[in-house]
Design an enzyme around this catalytic site. Structure first.
Site, PDB file in Angstrom:
ATOM      1  N   GLU A 133       0.824  -1.201   0.000  1.00 14.58           N
ATOM      2  CA  GLU A 133       0.000   0.000   0.000  1.00 14.58           C
ATOM      3  C   GLU A 133       0.866   1.261   0.000  1.00 14.58           C
ATOM      4  O   GLU A 133       0.572   2.238  -0.704  1.00 14.58           O
ATOM      5  CB  GLU A 133      -0.919   0.011   1.227  1.00 14.58           C
ATOM      6  N   SER A 161      14.034 -42.732 -13.273  1.00 13.59           N
ATOM      7  CA  SER A 161      12.952 -41.778 -13.028  1.00 13.59           C
ATOM      8  C   SER A 161      12.972 -40.586 -13.979  1.00 13.59           C
ATOM      9  O   SER A 161      12.096 -39.721 -13.893  1.00 13.59           O
ATOM     10  CB  SER A 161      13.025 -41.258 -11.585  1.00 13.59           C
ATOM     11  N   THR A 164      18.213 -39.886  -3.786  1.00 15.18           N
ATOM     12  CA  THR A 164      17.900 -38.976  -4.890  1.00 15.18           C
ATOM     13  C   THR A 164      19.165 -38.347  -5.449  1.00 15.18           C
ATOM     14  O   THR A 164      19.325 -38.195  -6.667  1.00 15.18           O
ATOM     15  CB  THR A 164      16.919 -37.885  -4.427  1.00 15.18           C
TER      16      THR A 164
END
Length: 366
Positions: A46, A163, A191
């Site tokens: 604002e 994957s 991973t």
């Protein structure tokens, strides 16, 4: 309000622990100025809109803002005071302040000052924009989110561990956008070894790196050559959660790359609670865990996974030996299944994204 949301998104990933907020000043049906909150400690949306206007608002000017104007003094003065002093007579608000101590207070102050207030415009979209902040401010704890990419039959990899890639380019690009939002991205050792991910956000020509966490009890990810998270130009932004007695030679190798080693964890439970403790102590409001299944399942089974991004591709392997996204739990009744709430859907090329807040049956739907 949609224009105000666009303005708010300019602060994507930069405002933590504050929310993203956008504001517009409208005169005679025309947008004459806008503003957004860029980062914590800097002026709110604002204030920026009023500053960018560069003059007093015209009589009858309206302010559109995605979040209820603040009514208390923090790092910056209250926006309600600035709005009143500027002579704005109409304020249109998207979402109310999620903080129970402040919710509705700013709207009340504006109305008491003779300002006409309309609230709830695109409230659902304005609320969703700040799902991280909303969780942080109402629960006083970081939001732990998980990300999975699965086939139609719920597999994240073939039985051999392949994957790349389950989802297509549009979905992978969307992941980059969410990485840019989260201050920490975490993965398990599996991973890192299987995919050698960068865990950076790559949008166009811009590369941005969150803080990267690797969960690796034995430092088996310290290989020759080193994975990219330990050897690229952002390696100083990587930390490893490891066991209580890490290999000193591997630890020294990481130290030479200025990779932090956090070595006080003996099992998966310690990892889960240790991550939350780290975030709380550091004032980090959210973490995105991108796998693998062992790590995500540990968080889920302990009731510590708060949010889930589930990407799904139009392919299936139909192989019982393929790797599932989650595991380690016995469930013979659907009423005991985990569910998502406040669900959002997106179509990304041929793929789909479903995301939402994780609801645990043991919590009675809380």
């Amino acid at each position: 309000m949609r224009r105000a949301l666009e303005a708010a998104r300019r602060g994507w990933g930069d405002t933590h622990p504050n929310p993203m907020v956008g504001a517009l000043i409208v005169e005679n049906g025309r947008v004459v100025a806008d503003g957004y909150h860029a980062r914590a400690g800097e002026p709110h949306a604002e204030i920026m809109a009023l500053k960018n206007l560069g003059r007093p608002p015209a009589p009858g000017a309206a302010l559109y803002v995605t979040l209820e104007p603040c009514s208390t003094t923090g790092q910056t003065p209250p926006c309600t005071e600035a709005i009143i002093c500027a002579g704005i007579k109409n304020v249109v608000v998207g979402a109310t302040d999620p903080n129970p101590k402040h919710a509705g207070r700013g709207l009340t102050l504006l109305r008491k000052a003779g300002i006409e207030v309309e609230e709830g415009v695109l409230a659902d979209e304005c609320t969703d924009l700040n799902f991280i902040f909303n969780h942080w401010i109402t629960n006083d704890t970081p939001l732990i989110a998980g990300k999975i990419a699965t086939t139609l039959d719920g597999r994240v990899a073939t039985r051999s561990g392949e994957s790349k890639w389950i989802t297509g380019p549009a979905a992978r690009c969307d992941v980059m956008r969410w990485r840019r939002l989260f201050p920490i991205v975490a993965v398990g050792a599996g991973t890192v070894l299987a995919d050698d991910p960068q865990l950076t956000s790559r949008l166009g020509k811009t590369v941005w790196c969150p803080q990267r966490f690797v969960f690796d009890r034995t430092l088996r990810t310290v290989t020759d050559p080193l994975p990219r998270v330990y050897s690229d130009e952002f390696c100083k932004d990587t930390a490893v959660f490891t066991g209580a007695r890490p290999d000193p030679q591997k630890e020294a190798q990481l130290a030479r790359r200025e990779v932090d080693v956090l070595s006080a964890y003996t099992d998966d439970d310690d990892w889960v609670y240790g991550l939350r403790e780290f975030c709380e102590n550091a004032g980090v409001p959210a973490v995105l865990i991108e796998g693998g299944p062992t790590l995500l399942s540990a968080f889920l089974q302990l009731g510590q996974l708060d949010y889930l991004f589930a990407y799904r591709a139009p392919k299936f392997v139909a192989d019982d030996g393929a790797i599932s996204a989650f595991r380690g739990r016995f469930c013979d009744r659907l009423k005991d299944a985990y569910t998502l709430a406040d669900v959002r859907h997106a179509t990304l090329g041929d793929d789909q994204l479903m995301r939402g807040r994780v609801v645990y049956p043991a919590r009675g739907g809380e």
